[in-house]
Design an enzyme around this catalytic site. Structure first.
Site, mmCIF file in Angstrom:
data_model
loop_
_atom_site.group_PDB
_atom_site.id
_atom_site.type_symbol
_atom_site.label_atom_id
_atom_site.label_comp_id
_atom_site.label_asym_id
_atom_site.label_seq_id
_atom_site.Cartn_x
_atom_site.Cartn_y
_atom_site.Cartn_z
ATOM 1 N N LYS A 72 -6.097 -37.389 11.553
ATOM 2 C CA LYS A 72 -5.107 -38.020 12.444
ATOM 3 C C LYS A 72 -5.320 -37.689 13.922
ATOM 4 C CE LYS A 72 -1.364 -38.696 9.140
ATOM 5 N NZ LYS A 72 0.054 -38.554 8.846
ATOM 6 N N GLY A 134 5.216 -26.884 10.526
ATOM 7 C CA GLY A 134 3.816 -27.220 10.230
ATOM 8 C C GLY A 134 3.537 -28.584 10.845
#
Ligand code: ATR
Length: 290
Positions: A72, A134
């Site tokens: 990503k 996270g």
């Protein structure tokens, strides 16, 4: 089986692994439902081949792609343009074909916002708690800050990660509402009712009896709880929220709406609510059968 012909357009998912994805199910359903001549396929891309995969996709006239773990952020180097929010977060999950290459978008963020809106949950001037810092927690923190939350309590076991993200989100979005908190300090929260977004991996199948906070006193402060997990269908977190009278939701609508946002960008269309609902039912059946 739907007919594929010479005019059929292709979209796909770039990632590694991609074998368990539910994205083909959603996109191929929507294409059929809306009479759009498009197919969606998974592309397992090996490390080191990302740039050639993106260039190759463009050369093959592929209409658009989703991008998942672990690419990503790395994919950004291979793009010709970036949407403003995707650029700020430095994370792209959707590639949209332009004249000379692909433009990067982040529909994880817009999809989560749409999922919350579809449940009647608003963020403007809200005090929000995020559990977990996270990759998912970071995305959620950007989403809350970018949509006008008045305060974002970002809780994490490892406080350094929460502090890093809080500073980054405040700076990049131009706000000062995100604060990092140690997970065990939830007892010190001011006595109010909060929207809580559960963004840790705790409670994910098969560890269905695990939950990030057990204490029922915490859940008395929760007016609505949104778990980013959707397997199991009802997480322990959701059960504890409901037990104290709060509303609880799982993360399947985020998955649905990140897909719908991408589908709409690729096909320049608006998916009607009725089609979105049918796609949701299909996903629900698939998840609960697993
Ligand atoms: P993702 O991309 O799904 O967010 P991640 O980046 O590995 O995955 O983050 C997992 C999140 O769950 C983190 O917030 C992690 O806390 P730490 O940053 O302290 O590791 C949290 N998490 C996972 N297992 C946990 C546990 N047993 N107790 C507390 N937090 C946990």
């Amino acid at each position: 089986m739907r007919e594929v012909n010479g005019k059929t357009r292709t979209c796909g998912l770039i990632g590694n692994p991609v074998e368990h994805t539910m994205s083909p199910l959603i996109h191929n359903f929507l294409a059929q439902e809306m009479g759009i001549d498009m197919v969606y396929v998974p592309f397992h891309v090996e490390k080191g081949l990302l740039d050639s995969a993106v260039k190759g996709a463009f050369g093959l006239n592929i209409l658009g792609c989703n991008v998942t773990v672990p690419y990503k952020s790395d994919v950004i180097e291979s793009l010709v343009a970036m949407d403003e929010l995707a650029e700020k977060i430095g994370s792209v999950n959707t590639l949209v074909r332009m004249e000379s290459g692909y433009k990067g978008y982040n529909t994880d963020i817009s999809g989560l916002f749409r999922a919350l809106s579809s449940e009647g949950i608003t963020l403007k001037n809200e005090e929000v708690i995020i559990l977990g810092a996270g990759g998912v927690g970071r995305t959620v923190a950007f989403m809350c800050a970018a949509n006008g939350a008045s305060k974002v309590y970002l809780f994490n076991r490892t406080i350094e990660k929460a502090s890093f993200i809080a500073e980054e989100v405040n700076r990049k979005v131009g706000v000062s509402c995100v604060e990092a908190w140690r997970m065990e300090d939830y007892t010190k929260l001011p006595d109010r009712k909060y929207l809580v977004l559960q963004a840790t991996s705790v409670g994910l199948f098969p560890n269905v009896d695990d939950v990030i906070i057990e204490d029922e006193a915490f859940y008395q402060k929760v007016k609505a709880g949104y778990d980013l997990i959707y397997s199991p269908w009802e997480t322990k977190f959701m059960k504890l929220v409901k037990a104290q009278g709060g509303l609880a939701y799982n993360g399947l609508k985020m998955l649905l709406f990140q897909a719908i946002d991408a589908f709409e960008l690729w096909n320049n269309c608006k998916v009607p609510d009725e089609s979105a609902y049918k796609a949701y039912e299909l996903l629900q059946q698939t998840v609960t059968k697993r």
